[in-house]
Write a protein that holds these residues in place. Structure first.
Motif, PDB file in Angstrom:
ATOM      1  N   ILE A   1      37.031  42.983  39.470  1.00  0.00           N
ATOM      2  CA  ILE A   1      36.598  44.491  39.735  1.00  0.00           C
ATOM      3  C   ILE A   1      37.419  45.217  38.750  1.00  0.00           C
ATOM      4  CG2 ILE A   1      36.485  46.169  41.493  1.00  0.00           C
ATOM      5  CD1 ILE A   1      36.172  43.963  43.504  1.00  0.00           C
ATOM      6  N   VAL A   2      36.780  46.118  37.813  1.00  0.00           N
ATOM      7  CA  VAL A   2      37.513  46.721  36.980  1.00  0.00           C
ATOM      8  C   VAL A   2      37.576  48.242  37.246  1.00  0.00           C
ATOM      9  CG1 VAL A   2      37.794  47.275  34.384  1.00  0.00           C
ATOM     10  CG2 VAL A   2      36.634  44.836  35.150  1.00  0.00           C
TER      11      VAL A   2
ATOM     12  N   GLN B   1      40.058  40.864  50.402  1.00  0.00           N
ATOM     13  CA  GLN B   1      39.124  39.950  49.761  1.00  0.00           C
ATOM     14  C   GLN B   1      39.459  38.851  48.952  1.00  0.00           C
ATOM     15  OE1 GLN B   1      36.183  40.694  51.630  1.00  0.00           O
ATOM     16  NE2 GLN B   1      37.436  42.436  52.186  1.00  0.00           N
ATOM     17  N   GLY B   2      40.779  38.952  48.809  1.00  0.00           N
ATOM     18  CA  GLY B   2      41.611  37.780  47.781  1.00  0.00           C
ATOM     19  C   GLY B   2      41.687  38.262  46.418  1.00  0.00           C
ATOM     20  N   PHE B   3      41.809  39.520  46.143  1.00  0.00           N
ATOM     21  CA  PHE B   3      41.731  40.059  44.721  1.00  0.00           C
ATOM     22  C   PHE B   3      43.464  40.174  44.525  1.00  0.00           C
ATOM     23  CE2 PHE B   3      37.477  40.184  45.252  1.00  0.00           C
ATOM     24  CZ  PHE B   3      36.733  40.015  43.977  1.00  0.00           C
TER      25      PHE B   3
ATOM     26  N   TYR C   1      42.916  46.209  36.767  1.00  0.00           N
ATOM     27  CA  TYR C   1      41.558  45.491  37.366  1.00  0.00           C
ATOM     28  C   TYR C   1      42.148  44.443  38.428  1.00  0.00           C
ATOM     29  CZ  TYR C   1      43.609  41.630  34.383  1.00  0.00           C
ATOM     30  OH  TYR C   1      44.450  40.833  33.797  1.00  0.00           O
ATOM     31  N   TYR C   2      41.097  44.091  39.360  1.00  0.00           N
ATOM     32  CA  TYR C   2      41.555  43.077  40.458  1.00  0.00           C
ATOM     33  C   TYR C   2      40.680  41.740  40.182  1.00  0.00           C
ATOM     34  CZ  TYR C   2      42.009  47.509  43.276  1.00  0.00           C
ATOM     35  OH  TYR C   2      42.242  48.450  43.491  1.00  0.00           O
ATOM     36  N   ILE C   3      41.472  40.753  40.111  1.00  0.00           N
ATOM     37  CA  ILE C   3      41.132  39.633  39.913  1.00  0.00           C
ATOM     38  C   ILE C   3      41.055  38.552  41.144  1.00  0.00           C
ATOM     39  CG2 ILE C   3      43.329  38.655  38.922  1.00  0.00           C
ATOM     40  CD1 ILE C   3      41.688  37.137  36.842  1.00  0.00           C
ATOM     41  N   LYS C   4      40.121  37.855  41.131  1.00  0.00           N
ATOM     42  CA  LYS C   4      40.163  36.831  42.349  1.00  0.00           C
ATOM     43  C   LYS C   4      40.591  35.596  41.953  1.00  0.00           C
ATOM     44  CE  LYS C   4      37.720  35.762  46.140  1.00  0.00           C
ATOM     45  NZ  LYS C   4      37.405  36.393  47.607  1.00  0.00           N
ATOM     46  N   HIS C   5      41.631  35.152  43.060  1.00  0.00           N
ATOM     47  CA  HIS C   5      42.326  33.956  42.841  1.00  0.00           C
ATOM     48  C   HIS C   5      41.872  32.865  43.829  1.00  0.00           C
ATOM     49  CE1 HIS C   5      45.006  35.041  39.693  1.00  0.00           C
ATOM     50  NE2 HIS C   5      45.092  36.341  40.311  1.00  0.00           N
TER      51      HIS C   5
END
Length: 162
Positions: A126-127, A97-99, A158-162
Protein backbone atom coordinates in the motif's frame (compact mmCIF):
# COMPACT_ATOMS: atom_id res chain seq x y z
CA UNK A 1 10.12 16.89 -31.09
CA UNK A 2 13.37 15.06 -30.29
CA UNK A 3 12.94 15.78 -26.57
CA UNK A 4 9.44 14.29 -26.66
CA UNK A 5 10.66 11.10 -28.36
CA UNK A 6 13.58 10.82 -25.95
CA UNK A 7 11.18 11.14 -23.01
CA UNK A 8 8.87 8.55 -24.55
CA UNK A 9 11.66 5.97 -24.88
CA UNK A 10 13.31 6.69 -21.55
CA UNK A 11 10.17 6.94 -19.40
CA UNK A 12 9.88 4.45 -16.61
CA UNK A 13 6.26 3.45 -16.92
CA UNK A 14 4.97 0.83 -14.54
CA UNK A 15 2.24 -1.66 -15.36
CA UNK A 16 -1.23 -0.51 -14.35
CA UNK A 17 -4.44 -2.48 -13.94
CA UNK A 18 -7.80 -0.86 -13.26
CA UNK A 19 -9.27 -2.10 -9.96
CA UNK A 20 -11.78 -0.42 -7.64
CA UNK A 21 -11.23 -2.90 -4.80
CA UNK A 22 -14.76 -4.24 -5.13
CA UNK A 23 -16.41 -0.86 -4.61
CA UNK A 24 -18.85 -1.05 -7.53
CA UNK A 25 -19.67 -4.73 -6.89
CA UNK A 26 -20.54 -3.79 -3.30
CA UNK A 27 -23.16 -1.35 -4.59
CA UNK A 28 -21.28 1.90 -4.04
CA UNK A 29 -21.69 4.45 -6.82
CA UNK A 30 -20.54 7.94 -7.70
CA UNK A 31 -17.28 9.65 -6.91
CA UNK A 32 -15.71 9.36 -3.48
CA UNK A 33 -12.46 10.08 -1.65
CA UNK A 34 -12.07 6.41 -0.82
CA UNK A 35 -8.56 5.62 -2.10
CA UNK A 36 -7.58 4.38 1.37
CA UNK A 37 -10.42 1.86 1.44
CA UNK A 38 -9.69 0.69 -2.11
CA UNK A 39 -5.93 0.33 -1.59
CA UNK A 40 -6.36 -1.65 1.64
CA UNK A 41 -9.09 -3.88 0.16
CA UNK A 42 -6.88 -4.71 -2.82
CA UNK A 43 -3.55 -5.23 -1.04
CA UNK A 44 -5.02 -7.01 2.01
CA UNK A 45 -7.41 -9.12 -0.12
CA UNK A 46 -10.34 -8.03 2.05
CA UNK A 47 -13.89 -7.20 0.95
CA UNK A 48 -14.41 -3.49 0.24
CA UNK A 49 -17.42 -3.37 2.60
CA UNK A 50 -15.39 -4.85 5.47
CA UNK A 51 -12.61 -2.28 5.13
CA UNK A 52 -15.15 0.52 4.64
CA UNK A 53 -17.04 -0.40 7.81
CA UNK A 54 -13.83 -0.93 9.82
CA UNK A 55 -12.57 2.54 8.85
CA UNK A 56 -15.97 4.12 9.53
CA UNK A 57 -15.82 2.66 13.04
CA UNK A 58 -12.19 3.77 13.46
CA UNK A 59 -13.14 7.32 12.41
CA UNK A 60 -16.09 7.35 14.84
CA UNK A 61 -13.88 6.05 17.65
CA UNK A 62 -11.29 8.73 16.91
CA UNK A 63 -13.97 11.44 17.19
CA UNK A 64 -15.10 10.12 20.59
CA UNK A 65 -11.64 9.52 22.06
CA UNK A 66 -9.63 12.51 20.79
CA UNK A 67 -10.13 16.19 21.39
CA UNK A 68 -8.09 17.72 18.58
CA UNK A 69 -8.58 19.49 15.25
CA UNK A 70 -8.83 16.23 13.28
CA UNK A 71 -11.53 14.89 15.62
CA UNK A 72 -13.53 18.11 15.22
CA UNK A 73 -13.12 17.94 11.43
CA UNK A 74 -14.25 14.30 11.30
CA UNK A 75 -17.21 15.16 13.51
CA UNK A 76 -18.20 18.07 11.26
CA UNK A 77 -17.91 16.29 7.90
CA UNK A 78 -18.98 12.86 9.08
CA UNK A 79 -17.07 9.66 9.76
CA UNK A 80 -17.80 8.01 6.41
CA UNK A 81 -14.63 6.79 4.66
CA UNK A 82 -16.03 8.13 1.37
CA UNK A 83 -15.19 11.62 2.70
CA UNK A 84 -11.48 10.78 2.87
CA UNK A 85 -9.35 9.17 5.54
CA UNK A 86 -6.56 10.57 7.66
CA UNK A 87 -3.19 8.95 8.33
CA UNK A 88 -3.75 9.23 12.09
CA UNK A 89 -6.68 6.84 11.69
CA UNK A 90 -5.71 4.49 8.85
CA UNK A 91 -2.06 3.92 9.85
CA UNK A 92 -2.82 1.69 12.86
CA UNK A 93 -5.58 -0.11 10.94
CA UNK A 94 -3.16 -1.05 8.14
CA UNK A 95 -0.56 -2.25 10.64
CA UNK A 96 -3.21 -4.50 12.23
CA UNK A 97 -3.75 -6.10 8.82
CA UNK A 98 -0.20 -7.50 8.93
CA UNK A 99 1.61 -4.74 7.06
CA UNK A 100 4.83 -2.99 8.10
CA UNK A 101 5.46 0.73 7.44
CA UNK A 102 8.61 1.59 5.46
CA UNK A 103 9.27 5.36 5.12
CA UNK A 104 11.10 6.41 1.97
CA UNK A 105 11.31 10.16 2.48
CA UNK A 106 12.63 12.29 5.33
CA UNK A 107 12.04 16.00 5.96
CA UNK A 108 14.39 18.06 3.80
CA UNK A 109 15.76 15.01 2.00
CA UNK A 110 13.86 15.31 -1.28
CA UNK A 111 12.36 12.51 -3.29
CA UNK A 112 14.36 9.28 -3.14
CA UNK A 113 11.80 6.73 -4.39
CA UNK A 114 9.29 7.05 -7.22
CA UNK A 115 6.14 5.06 -7.99
CA UNK A 116 7.94 2.63 -10.26
CA UNK A 117 8.31 -1.14 -10.17
CA UNK A 118 12.11 -0.88 -10.32
CA UNK A 119 12.25 1.35 -7.21
CA UNK A 120 9.85 -0.56 -4.96
CA UNK A 121 10.02 -4.14 -3.66
CA UNK A 122 7.86 -6.95 -5.00
CA UNK A 123 5.03 -8.17 -2.82
CA UNK A 124 1.79 -6.61 -1.63
CA UNK A 125 2.22 -2.88 -1.01
CA UNK A 126 0.00 0.00 0.00
CA UNK A 127 1.92 3.00 -1.29
CA UNK A 128 1.53 6.46 0.26
CA UNK A 129 1.75 9.37 -2.16
CA UNK A 130 0.79 13.02 -1.80
CA UNK A 131 -2.94 13.00 -0.96
CA UNK A 132 -3.37 9.43 -2.23
CA UNK A 133 -2.87 5.76 -1.38
CA UNK A 134 -2.60 3.09 -4.06
CA UNK A 135 -2.06 -0.65 -4.12
CA UNK A 136 0.93 -2.19 -5.86
CA UNK A 137 1.32 -5.94 -6.12
CA UNK A 138 4.49 -7.44 -7.60
CA UNK A 139 5.27 -4.23 -9.50
CA UNK A 140 1.76 -3.64 -10.90
CA UNK A 141 -0.32 -0.64 -9.78
CA UNK A 142 -3.96 -1.49 -8.98
CA UNK A 143 -6.21 1.56 -8.80
CA UNK A 144 -9.02 3.40 -10.61
CA UNK A 145 -6.44 5.55 -12.40
CA UNK A 146 -2.69 5.47 -12.96
CA UNK A 147 -1.22 7.76 -10.25
CA UNK A 148 2.42 7.23 -11.28
CA UNK A 149 2.80 10.38 -13.42
CA UNK A 150 4.92 8.40 -15.84
CA UNK A 151 7.17 7.06 -13.08
CA UNK A 152 7.88 10.52 -11.62
CA UNK A 153 5.46 10.47 -8.66
CA UNK A 154 7.28 10.61 -5.34
CA UNK A 155 6.61 7.90 -2.76
CA UNK A 156 6.47 9.02 0.87
CA UNK A 157 6.56 5.45 2.07
CA UNK A 158 4.81 2.14 1.77
CA UNK A 159 3.22 -0.58 3.84
CA UNK A 160 4.40 -4.08 2.93
CA UNK A 161 2.63 -7.32 3.80
CA UNK A 162 4.81 -9.93 5.47
Amino acid sequence: MFAFLLELFTSHSTAFEWNDGGRHAAGFQGRAGDCVVRAIAIAASKPYTTVYEDLREANASYVVNKKNRLARSLNARGTSPRNGNHRDVFHDYILKQGFTWVPTMQVGQGCQVHLRADELPHGKLIVRLSKHLTAMIDGVIYDTHDPSRGGKRCVYGYYIKH
